[in-house]
Design a protein around this motif. Structure first.
Motif, PDB file in Angstrom:
ATOM      1  N   MET A  70       0.833  -1.202   0.000  1.00 52.35           N
ATOM      2  CA  MET A  70       0.000   0.000   0.000  1.00 52.35           C
ATOM      3  C   MET A  70       0.870   1.255   0.000  1.00 52.35           C
ATOM      4  N   ASP A  71       1.927   1.246   0.785  1.00 56.42           N
ATOM      5  CA  ASP A  71       2.841   2.393   0.802  1.00 56.42           C
ATOM      6  C   ASP A  71       3.527   2.562  -0.554  1.00 56.42           C
ATOM      7  N   LEU A  72       3.934   1.433  -1.148  1.00 57.04           N
ATOM      8  CA  LEU A  72       4.600   1.509  -2.445  1.00 57.04           C
ATOM      9  C   LEU A  72       3.636   2.034  -3.505  1.00 57.04           C
ATOM     10  N   GLY A  73       2.378   1.571  -3.469  1.00 56.63           N
ATOM     11  CA  GLY A  73       1.376   2.085  -4.400  1.00 56.63           C
ATOM     12  C   GLY A  73       1.177   3.573  -4.229  1.00 56.63           C
ATOM     13  N   SER A  74       1.172   4.037  -2.975  1.00 57.48           N
ATOM     14  CA  SER A  74       1.019   5.464  -2.707  1.00 57.48           C
ATOM     15  C   SER A  74       2.194   6.265  -3.264  1.00 57.48           C
ATOM     16  N   VAL A  75       3.398   5.715  -3.121  1.00 58.68           N
ATOM     17  CA  VAL A  75       4.587   6.398  -3.663  1.00 58.68           C
ATOM     18  C   VAL A  75       4.484   6.513  -5.179  1.00 58.68           C
ATOM     19  N   TYR A  76       4.117   5.413  -5.832  1.00 56.93           N
ATOM     20  CA  TYR A  76       3.972   5.448  -7.290  1.00 56.93           C
ATOM     21  C   TYR A  76       2.868   6.420  -7.700  1.00 56.93           C
ATOM     22  N   GLU A  77       1.796   6.427  -6.935  1.00 61.95           N
ATOM     23  CA  GLU A  77       0.682   7.319  -7.254  1.00 61.95           C
ATOM     24  C   GLU A  77       1.108   8.783  -7.128  1.00 61.95           C
ATOM     25  N   GLN A  78       1.849   9.093  -6.088  1.00 61.52           N
ATOM     26  CA  GLN A  78       2.296  10.468  -5.871  1.00 61.52           C
ATOM     27  C   GLN A  78       3.314  10.926  -6.916  1.00 61.52           C
ATOM     28  N   THR A  79       4.044   9.972  -7.467  1.00 61.71           N
ATOM     29  CA  THR A  79       5.036  10.321  -8.485  1.00 61.71           C
ATOM     30  C   THR A  79       4.483  10.180  -9.906  1.00 61.71           C
ATOM     31  N   GLY A  80       3.182   9.890 -10.022  1.00 63.71           N
ATOM     32  CA  GLY A  80       2.540   9.867 -11.334  1.00 63.71           C
ATOM     33  C   GLY A  80       2.620   8.564 -12.091  1.00 63.71           C
ATOM     34  N   ASN A  81       3.164   7.514 -11.471  1.00 68.99           N
ATOM     35  CA  ASN A  81       3.263   6.210 -12.139  1.00 68.99           C
ATOM     36  C   ASN A  81       2.027   5.382 -11.761  1.00 68.99           C
ATOM     37  N   LEU A  82       0.895   5.687 -12.434  1.00 68.35           N
ATOM     38  CA  LEU A  82      -0.370   5.078 -12.047  1.00 68.35           C
ATOM     39  C   LEU A  82      -0.432   3.584 -12.357  1.00 68.35           C
ATOM     40  N   GLU A  83       0.248   3.157 -13.410  1.00 71.68           N
ATOM     41  CA  GLU A  83       0.223   1.732 -13.761  1.00 71.68           C
ATOM     42  C   GLU A  83       0.864   0.894 -12.653  1.00 71.68           C
ATOM     43  N   ARG A  84       2.018   1.340 -12.183  1.00 69.95           N
ATOM     44  CA  ARG A  84       2.684   0.590 -11.110  1.00 69.95           C
ATOM     45  C   ARG A  84       1.925   0.724  -9.790  1.00 69.95           C
ATOM     46  N   ALA A  85       1.316   1.862  -9.580  1.00 73.74           N
ATOM     47  CA  ALA A  85       0.505   2.042  -8.377  1.00 73.74           C
ATOM     48  C   ALA A  85      -0.647   1.040  -8.375  1.00 73.74           C
ATOM     49  N   GLU A  86      -1.311   0.914  -9.507  1.00 75.52           N
ATOM     50  CA  GLU A  86      -2.421  -0.029  -9.616  1.00 75.52           C
ATOM     51  C   GLU A  86      -1.958  -1.456  -9.371  1.00 75.52           C
ATOM     52  N   ALA A  87      -0.799  -1.807  -9.938  1.00 69.78           N
ATOM     53  CA  ALA A  87      -0.270  -3.166  -9.753  1.00 69.78           C
ATOM     54  C   ALA A  87       0.016  -3.438  -8.277  1.00 69.78           C
ATOM     55  N   ALA A  88       0.566  -2.453  -7.577  1.00 73.54           N
ATOM     56  CA  ALA A  88       0.864  -2.638  -6.148  1.00 73.54           C
ATOM     57  C   ALA A  88      -0.416  -2.810  -5.339  1.00 73.54           C
ATOM     58  N   TYR A  89      -1.430  -2.001  -5.643  1.00 75.48           N
ATOM     59  CA  TYR A  89      -2.699  -2.108  -4.916  1.00 75.48           C
ATOM     60  C   TYR A  89      -3.375  -3.457  -5.181  1.00 75.48           C
ATOM     61  N   ARG A  90      -3.333  -3.905  -6.426  1.00 75.60           N
ATOM     62  CA  ARG A  90      -3.950  -5.201  -6.746  1.00 75.60           C
ATOM     63  C   ARG A  90      -3.228  -6.347  -6.033  1.00 75.60           C
ATOM     64  N   GLU A  91      -1.922  -6.264  -5.926  1.00 76.67           N
ATOM     65  CA  GLU A  91      -1.182  -7.307  -5.216  1.00 76.67           C
ATOM     66  C   GLU A  91      -1.533  -7.292  -3.733  1.00 76.67           C
ATOM     67  N   ALA A  92      -1.723  -6.104  -3.175  1.00 74.07           N
ATOM     68  CA  ALA A  92      -2.134  -6.006  -1.764  1.00 74.07           C
ATOM     69  C   ALA A  92      -3.492  -6.664  -1.564  1.00 74.07           C
ATOM     70  N   MET A  93      -4.389  -6.482  -2.517  1.00 71.23           N
ATOM     71  CA  MET A  93      -5.718  -7.103  -2.429  1.00 71.23           C
ATOM     72  C   MET A  93      -5.641  -8.620  -2.509  1.00 71.23           C
ATOM     73  N   SER A  94      -4.648  -9.143  -3.198  1.00 69.18           N
ATOM     74  CA  SER A  94      -4.567 -10.589  -3.423  1.00 69.18           C
ATOM     75  C   SER A  94      -4.068 -11.357  -2.209  1.00 69.18           C
ATOM     76  N   LEU A  95      -3.486 -10.667  -1.233  1.00 68.66           N
ATOM     77  CA  LEU A  95      -2.959 -11.348  -0.055  1.00 68.66           C
ATOM     78  C   LEU A  95      -4.111 -11.857   0.804  1.00 68.66           C
ATOM     79  N   SER A  96      -4.051 -13.127   1.162  1.00 62.98           N
ATOM     80  CA  SER A  96      -5.175 -13.770   1.844  1.00 62.98           C
ATOM     81  C   SER A  96      -5.488 -13.163   3.204  1.00 62.98           C
ATOM     82  N   SER A  97      -4.454 -12.784   3.958  1.00 69.82           N
ATOM     83  CA  SER A  97      -4.705 -12.273   5.310  1.00 69.82           C
ATOM     84  C   SER A  97      -4.340 -10.803   5.456  1.00 69.82           C
ATOM     85  N   SER A  98      -4.290 -10.084   4.348  1.00 67.25           N
ATOM     86  CA  SER A  98      -3.964  -8.654   4.420  1.00 67.25           C
ATOM     87  C   SER A  98      -5.125  -7.886   5.033  1.00 67.25           C
ATOM     88  N   THR A  99      -4.796  -6.903   5.855  1.00 69.14           N
ATOM     89  CA  THR A  99      -5.827  -6.051   6.466  1.00 69.14           C
ATOM     90  C   THR A  99      -6.089  -4.809   5.626  1.00 69.14           C
TER      91      THR A  99
END
Length: 240
Positions: A143-172
């Motif tokens: 989530m932090d990495l996605g936020s960094v990418y989002e703040q620096t304008g790299n939306l594709e990588r931000a989206e990939a980071a957020y989707r990976e966070a969603m895929s974790l079975s026990s992520s809060t």
């Protein structure tokens, strides 16, 4: 005819070699190999002593690592970023095989984020994700990495980071990741898609802690919490 008595000599009372007792064999073995047995016993003691010494060393290292981690964490909480950064970096470099050493990489990134040093934070988070095996902290790091990418304008990588966070079975952070992906759609110009995602979020998670965030996002997009289908159904029901 009377039986003749059996005569036994003294020699007959001695057991022949093939009937030596186990105790006799053991005694003879020890006599023959006493030196070898003594050396083997000493070797076992040396090994046991080494294992005990290593164990004591590891216990001491665990304690020292925990103390240093706590000191760095308190410094971070107290906004003493230079001190916290130095402590976490030392642990990350010197104790990479320990759990707290791996977590130190994540908190090192937190030091950079608190100071707005996004490039350093990105590098530290990427490094942390390569070694983190705890899904809780891994989700937070993504989530932090996605936020960094989002703040620096790299939306594709931000989206990939957020989707990976969603895929974790026990992520809060799954719900936060859902909202982040809706936000990415809005930033990409897909206003309708973002509105639909926010409205679906409110429908599926009516009591989520992030509910207010979704409502504010919809208001900024000029939409309400109800989807068009829901509004239409309500109107039809009222007409009947």
């Amino acid at each position: 005819m009377p039986q003749r008595p059996i005569k036994l000599s003294r020699r007959d009372f001695h057991q022949p070699p093939e009937f030596l007792s186990f105790g006799d064999r053991t005694r003879d073995f020890i006599k023959a190999y006493a030196r070898s047995i003594g050396l083997a016993g000493a070797g076992i003691l040396v090994v046991m002593g080494a294992v005990f010494g290593v164990r004591q060393y590891e216990i001491r290292q665990d304690r020292l690592t925990a103390e240093k981690f706590y000191e760095a964490f308190v410094a971070l909480q107290g906004q003493q970023y230079a001190r916290a950064e130095a402590g976490f970096r030392e642990l990350a470099e010197r104790q990479p095989g320990r759990r707290l050493g791996r977590l130190a990489k994540f908190y090192l990134a937190s030091c950079y984020l608190e100071q707005g040093q996004l490039d350093k934070a990105r590098v530290a988070l990427t490094d942390a994700l390569a070694s983190l095996d705890d899904s809780l902290f891994k989700g937070m790091a993504l989530m932090d990495l996605g936020s960094v990418y989002e703040q620096t304008g790299n939306l594709e990588r931000a989206e990939a980071a957020y989707r990976e966070a969603m895929s974790l079975s026990s992520s809060t952070d799954k719900l936060s990741a859902e909202l982040a992906l809706a936000r990415i759609k809005a930033e990409h110009g897909d206003k309708a898609g973002a509105i639909a995602d926010y409205q679906r979020f409110l429908t599926e998670h009516p009591y989520a802690a992030q509910r207010q965030e979704a409502l504010e996002a919809l208001a900024n997009l000029g939409a309400s919490a109800s989807s068009p289908a829901t509004v239409s159904s309500a109107k039809n029901a009222a007409a009947r």
